[in-house]
Design a protein around this motif. Structure first.
Motif, PDB file in Angstrom:
ATOM      1  N   ARG B  14       0.760  -1.328   0.033  1.00  0.00           N
ATOM      2  CA  ARG B  14       0.091   0.075  -0.064  1.00  0.00           C
ATOM      3  C   ARG B  14       0.793   1.328  -0.007  1.00  0.00           C
ATOM      4  NH1 ARG B  14      -5.430  -0.176   1.420  1.00  0.00           N
ATOM      5  NH2 ARG B  14      -6.326  -1.891   0.009  1.00  0.00           N
ATOM      6  N   SER B  15       1.965   1.243   0.703  1.00  0.00           N
ATOM      7  CA  SER B  15       2.604   2.326   1.077  1.00  0.00           C
ATOM      8  C   SER B  15       3.645   2.636  -0.073  1.00  0.00           C
ATOM      9  CB  SER B  15       3.288   2.455   2.430  1.00  0.00           C
ATOM     10  OG  SER B  15       4.295   1.444   2.537  1.00  0.00           O
ATOM     11  N   LEU B  48      -1.153   3.565   7.845  1.00  0.00           N
ATOM     12  CA  LEU B  48      -1.137   4.318   6.408  1.00  0.00           C
ATOM     13  C   LEU B  48      -0.970   5.699   6.417  1.00  0.00           C
ATOM     14  CD1 LEU B  48      -3.456   1.658   4.677  1.00  0.00           C
ATOM     15  CD2 LEU B  48      -1.078   1.674   4.516  1.00  0.00           C
ATOM     16  N   ARG B  49      -1.929   6.191   6.972  1.00  0.00           N
ATOM     17  CA  ARG B  49      -1.600   7.690   7.175  1.00  0.00           C
ATOM     18  C   ARG B  49      -0.399   7.970   7.820  1.00  0.00           C
ATOM     19  NH1 ARG B  49      -6.604  11.431   8.668  1.00  0.00           N
ATOM     20  NH2 ARG B  49      -7.484  10.036   7.322  1.00  0.00           N
ATOM     21  N   VAL B  51       2.473   6.677   7.749  1.00  0.00           N
ATOM     22  CA  VAL B  51       3.595   6.250   6.960  1.00  0.00           C
ATOM     23  C   VAL B  51       3.402   7.644   5.824  1.00  0.00           C
ATOM     24  CG1 VAL B  51       4.355   4.879   5.147  1.00  0.00           C
ATOM     25  CG2 VAL B  51       3.820   4.015   7.040  1.00  0.00           C
ATOM     26  N   ALA B  52       2.363   7.865   5.185  1.00  0.00           N
ATOM     27  CA  ALA B  52       2.173   8.844   4.224  1.00  0.00           C
ATOM     28  C   ALA B  52       2.532  10.329   4.790  1.00  0.00           C
ATOM     29  CB  ALA B  52       0.610   8.948   3.899  1.00  0.00           C
TER      30      ALA B  52
END
Lengths: 144, 144
Positions: B14-15, B48-49, B51-52
């Motif tokens: 995903r990342s 996920l956020r 990591v973003a």
DNA sequence: CCTTGACCTCAACCTTAGTTGAGGCCTTAC
DNA sequence: GTAAGGCCTCAACTAAGGTTGAGGTCAAGG
């Protein structure tokens, strides 16, 4: 005696760099010296400008390897002239302009995206600049 | 199943980050996981956020240690809200603004100073802002 | 049963940009 | 004649941000 060569200690004092860094730059091919009878380094006075350019380029974020590459395009014997420096300067100027633009865009989007908490949403321009993954499921897609 | 936790491989996919980098970020305290019965990492979807944000901050030049510091100010249990992210974003925004200003000033002086060949240790505003060393050597003079 | 794939740990290695220290050589000063 | 100061080399170390590889576990598929 304006033509006298400089010892590494003098260049260090003049440039504000430690002797160890001048040795390091020499190993990396950024500057060059001759040696006296005692095997001590002797630098032409023009090394001061060279070191100045190295410092400026570094503070602009140019890596040493690229600085070395650019400096190696200077005349090895003669003192470089205005045109020589201008050629180098232009490349770095353009590079700097590009990086400033990138950072500015990033800053403005960051205020929008992290600040509002939208980072990781499908439509976020920072995380998913081209909106091309919108139907591949949820979750953030990477910048760039 | 929107609440399902993610494996390290899923987060990697995903990342866009390699698994090794996610492990590394975990060692550095930037992200956290729980473990399943087989000792495999399980990540909350909110990673996920996180990591973003790490990627965005990194591309803005924020070092990992500072990112870790900022992220550690987020609520440990609850999902961070808009205000949490905004607080972090503002600090980085200001930092970015300062760095953009520095780079812009540098670029403009560089055009003037390296480009015209005036980069003199003694007189150049880029190299010697305080004019504190005497240099009697030959060489071009500043045009300005 | 055995292989494959995904995961685990830990240690070692990489790059950039240097810094630090050990052990020595000259030259000058006391 | 010896100590100090400046210089020399070479190797090892630092810091950030990872990557790579060895060796091991576990669950599913043929």
């Amino acid at each position: 005696m304006p033509d006298k060569e400089l010892t590494v200690g003098q260049v260090a004092e003049r440039s504000g760099l430690p002797v160890s860094t001048l040795h390091f730059y020499e190993r990396k091919g950024l500057i060059a010296s001759t040696r006296n009878a005692a095997n001590h380094r002797l630098y032409a006075r023009s090394v001061l400008r060279r070191v100045a350019v190295i410092k400026v380029a570094q503070s602009a974020g140019v890596p040493l390897a690229e600085i070395a590459r650019a400096l190696s395009s200077l005349p090895r014997q003669a003192v470089p002239d205005t045109k020589d420096w201008a050629r180098i300067s232009e490349a770095w100027h353009d590079d700097l302009t590009r990086r400033i633009q990138t950072l500015t865009a990033l800053r403005d989007k960051m205020a929008l995206c992290i600040g509002c908490g939208c980072l990781s949403v499908k439509r976020c321009p920072l995380v998913n600049p081209n909106d091309r993954l919108a139907d591949e499921g949820p979750g953030p897609r990477m910048l760039q």
